[in-house]
Structure formats: structure tokens, C-alpha cells
Scaffold this motif. Sequence first.
Motif, PDB file in Angstrom:
ATOM      1  N   PHE A 190     -23.938 -46.605  43.271  1.00 45.67           N
ATOM      2  CA  PHE A 190     -24.628 -45.301  43.176  1.00 45.67           C
ATOM      3  C   PHE A 190     -26.418 -45.531  43.212  1.00 45.67           C
ATOM      4  CE2 PHE A 190     -25.922 -40.899  42.900  1.00 45.67           C
ATOM      5  CZ  PHE A 190     -24.795 -40.141  42.772  1.00 45.67           C
ATOM      6  N   TYR A 222     -28.907 -45.115  46.317  1.00 47.90           N
ATOM      7  CA  TYR A 222     -29.838 -43.938  46.180  1.00 47.90           C
ATOM      8  C   TYR A 222     -31.416 -44.583  46.436  1.00 47.90           C
ATOM      9  CZ  TYR A 222     -32.505 -40.226  43.970  1.00 47.90           C
ATOM     10  OH  TYR A 222     -33.029 -39.207  43.692  1.00 47.90           O
ATOM     11  N   GLU A 224     -17.690 -45.897  39.545  1.00 51.88           N
ATOM     12  CA  GLU A 224     -19.076 -45.534  39.934  1.00 51.88           C
ATOM     13  C   GLU A 224     -19.429 -44.097  39.338  1.00 51.88           C
ATOM     14  OE1 GLU A 224     -21.743 -46.369  41.630  1.00 51.88           O
ATOM     15  OE2 GLU A 224     -21.125 -48.382  41.618  1.00 51.88           O
ATOM     16  N   CYS A 271     -17.987 -40.722  40.116  1.00 47.80           N
ATOM     17  CA  CYS A 271     -16.585 -40.817  40.273  1.00 47.80           C
ATOM     18  C   CYS A 271     -15.646 -39.984  39.119  1.00 47.80           C
ATOM     19  CB  CYS A 271     -16.109 -42.310  40.250  1.00 47.80           C
ATOM     20  SG  CYS A 271     -15.777 -42.771  41.866  1.00 47.80           S
ATOM     21  N   ASN A 324     -14.075 -39.399  44.945  1.00 49.58           N
ATOM     22  CA  ASN A 324     -15.195 -40.220  44.489  1.00 49.58           C
ATOM     23  C   ASN A 324     -16.361 -39.272  45.383  1.00 49.58           C
ATOM     24  OD1 ASN A 324     -14.896 -40.881  47.512  1.00 49.58           O
ATOM     25  ND2 ASN A 324     -15.217 -42.968  46.922  1.00 49.58           N
ATOM     26  N   ARG A 337     -22.304 -38.863  48.022  1.00 51.38           N
ATOM     27  CA  ARG A 337     -22.722 -40.140  47.799  1.00 51.38           C
ATOM     28  C   ARG A 337     -23.553 -40.506  48.999  1.00 51.38           C
ATOM     29  NH1 ARG A 337     -20.517 -42.542  43.621  1.00 51.38           N
ATOM     30  NH2 ARG A 337     -19.048 -40.934  43.085  1.00 51.38           N
ATOM     31  N   MET A 362     -26.920 -36.341  46.305  1.00 54.72           N
ATOM     32  CA  MET A 362     -27.219 -37.405  45.239  1.00 54.72           C
ATOM     33  C   MET A 362     -27.905 -37.031  44.001  1.00 54.72           C
ATOM     34  SD  MET A 362     -27.608 -41.144  46.979  1.00 54.72           S
ATOM     35  CE  MET A 362     -26.585 -42.256  46.459  1.00 54.72           C
ATOM     36  N   ASP A 420     -20.062 -31.701  47.231  1.00 58.39           N
ATOM     37  CA  ASP A 420     -19.458 -32.607  48.120  1.00 58.39           C
ATOM     38  C   ASP A 420     -18.991 -32.041  49.666  1.00 58.39           C
ATOM     39  OD1 ASP A 420     -18.429 -35.314  48.517  1.00 58.39           O
ATOM     40  OD2 ASP A 420     -16.364 -34.262  48.959  1.00 58.39           O
TER      41      ASP A 420
END
Lengths: 203, 271
Positions: A148, A152, B55, B58, B81, B86, B92, B127
Motif C-alpha cells: 500500500f 501510494y 496489506e 485488506c 482487498n 488501491r 487510497m 471501492d
Amino acid sequence: MSDVAAPVAALVEELSKLPGVGVKTAQRLTFFILRSPTDQARRLAEAIIRVKESIVYCSRCYNITETDPCSICSNPGRDQDSICVVEEPLDVLALEKTGVYKGLYHVLHGALSPLNGIGRKDIRIDELLKRLVDGSVHEVILATNPGFEGDYTAGVIKDDIKNKITVPHMKVTTLARGLPLGSDLEYADEGTLSRALEGRREM
Amino acid sequence: MREQRSYPTDAIILKHTDLGEADRVLTLLTPYKGKIRALAKGSRRPGSKKAGHLELLCYSQLQLAVGRTFDVVTQAQAKENFFHLRNDLWYMTCGFYLAELVDRFVEDRMQQMDVYTLLLDTLRTLDADAAELKKRRAEGAEPSPQDRDRTRLLMRYFEIYLLTYIGYEPVLRNCAHCGTELKPEENGFTPTLGGAVCPQCSQLWSQALSLNALKVMRLLQRTEWSHVPHLRLDLRLQAEIEAAMHSLIRYHLERDLKSWGFLEMLTVHTS
Ligand SMILES: [Zn+2]
Ligand SMILES: [Zn+2]
């Protein structure tokens, strides 16, 4: 260890501070050094001191180096128009070992992580942008760690380049995210698999 | 021989911190145990089979072995996920923000099922929105500043409900000081009192709160997200609502959130 000579105890203590070295290992290393020729011990000690005293950051790519600019930045045989961006100096080492890449590097010294308080001032993003302004670089390869924060960081850099750098024909690419070596397909998570598929190449 | 105790749980990974050479300490939000910390051994090793399932953000099914300091992850399988989230910087960052809010507000080992459900639902919405945006772009739609309006509103929705579940429900019906029912006019907002304040108590206002801002906040407070209409709010109104909510969060946490800077950075770029 009161019955052990003070210098021995001191060395054991120092060695056991190293990552991955427990007290048992530190004792083994200490007695190995104790039994080895003085010359060899001196070379080890000097190598350690040299790392601390003569290693500096390259003022162009921020890799650790003995000379500034580093041997990669000052090598005219390297492609001067591409920069591969990595998180840590060790990543440069790993990529150099493959022998595939012939361009330059930029070491960020970390990845952005809002949750751990690592912002853009804490890593060398602005220094990267400065290297791109004069237009001599035409490809930036973002090779941050998978995950991540790495993704990012790559996203922020890509965004920055798009918004702040007005060099024509600037290409920003990322490493194809394949399956990690040694992992079985069946264990791979969906994200890794999707990326591996997206990043597939014709053979 | 003493039997090693081990238990299964679903979890959303809120945060991870590196430990030693190859390990990570995870902060997890679970449905029944609330926020817990767990050790993921070897998850930073290349080729780790668990890493991708652990991650950040998740939603995974885990098996944890009870440990002395931390419970230890022995198995991990991602259930969702949030792949589209992502792959978009803005979504994000919003995800980071949700995780930071939850991490700051939720106490360790206190079951908080409503927060858990709120976070999971919100991540799913983000998402889906990210996927939808990607699809529109692929069909040739130009990027527009309005693309993010819906998400901004969703962040406010999340803030209002999170505060409510934690016990800090924003006061938006009656004056937070004298209790008079608020009228459709300009009111004030005072984080130290927990919400909106009427004009009679204006000496206690920290900032003014426009009628439209109050209306939007009330709408969010009493409407389920799927029923919140697609509002077209101008930037000033959006900023006003955001400032009010952030002042409330800052008051309760006695600090700024780190993700705010990241969200701002992206806002500045595109405006
Ligand atoms: Zn260099
Ligand atoms: Zn009042």
C-alpha cells in the motif's frame, strides 16, 4: 558474565545490538574474532569505521556512496535520460545485481505513510522533481516496494510529475508487479495476481 | 503439554509497523474483539505467502494464536482487498484517512461492531466508486473536479457516524448550549460544546455555520448513505462543512490527523 574479561563482554554487548543477532550468536562471533589473527580483526574494525566516516549521500541520487557524485551518477556509460526511483539503497543493489538496467537511480529513503507520520518532507520526492526540471530525463521508473505505502508513494510521485513537470515526452512507468519468486500461484492474493496479469508482457 | 490457544477472526488491517528485520505489528479492527494488535512474522520477507493478505485496508480472515505480548497471525486469507481503491491516489488517501480516524478514536479491545460495519461499508462504497470512475474514464469521460464531491460528502458522513458511535454525536437539532430548537437561519458552531449553537448564544460561537451547511449535516445525520441524494455543493459549502467536522474531531482528539495534509495536497493539485 562477570567472570568474562571486560573487553569481551563489551564486544558481545555491541554485537548483540545488530539486527538478527542474539546474545548466543554475539558470543560465537566474539570468540571467533578473539581466535582470529590480529590483522583480520583490524580489517573488520577499520571497515566498520570507514562505513561511518567515509560514506556520504550522493548529492544527485541520494544513494550512499564514498564519492560524491556516486559511481553510478558519474559513469558516462549509463543512460542519462532515465531514472529508477527506489525506497532504499539496498534496492539499488538488488536492481544492479540483475544487470538489466543501465540508467540512473533516485533513492527516496522511505515511503509515504500517513499512518506512521511519514510525509513528503521526510523523503526525497522534491529532490527527485528538481532533477526532472531541466528536461534531460525522459523516463522515470517507479520501483517502490509492492504494498500500500509503496504504491501510494508511486502514485503521489506520478501525480507530482504530471502536475509540476512540464517536460515534453516524459514517460512514467512502474515495474510490472509479478508474483514474488518462490511463491505458488495458489497462495498468491488477488491483488498480486491481478497486477501480475495487468503487467504481463508478450514473449 | 499446554495446548496453544488459537482463534479465527475477520479483520480489517488498519495499520502496520515494521518490527525487526522481517516482521510487522498489525493494528486490526475485528468485529468481536474491537481493535487489537497482532504480530505477522516474516511478512516483509520477499515471497511471504501471507503478506498480500495482510496489506493495509485488506478485509481478511485470520487465524490468530494467543501470544504473550501480541497474538500471532498463523493464517491469512483476504476476503476483499478493495482493488480499485488501491489503484487510485485519491481513494487510497481517503482509505488512509478512514483507517487513521478509526485507529485514533477506537480504544483497544473494546468491541465496536457498529464502527466495524461502518468502516467495511464505507470501504466497499469507496471501492465501488473508484471502479465506477475508472469505467467512466475508460469510456472517455474527462476528469472533473466534481468526481471527488461524492467522496468528500462520504467522508463527512463517516465522520458524523463515527463520532456518534463513539459517543460524541454532533449536536445539530438543538442549540448545544441552551437547548433551543435551531431555526432555519445562520447559526454558529462550537466544537467545545459539541455542535451547532443558536444566535442567542452567539457569544459562544467559534465560527458561523450557514443554513445550507447545517442542512447538509443534518441530512447526513439522519439518512443512510445509499439514500443520500447526489448533491451539487459548491466548494465553499464543502469547505465549510469540512472545517466544522474537523474542528470537532480536533477537539475530541486534541490533535490534527496526519491524513488531512495528504488529502489537502491532492485537493490543491487538482483545483
Ligand atoms: Zn548518485
Ligand atoms: Zn442557544
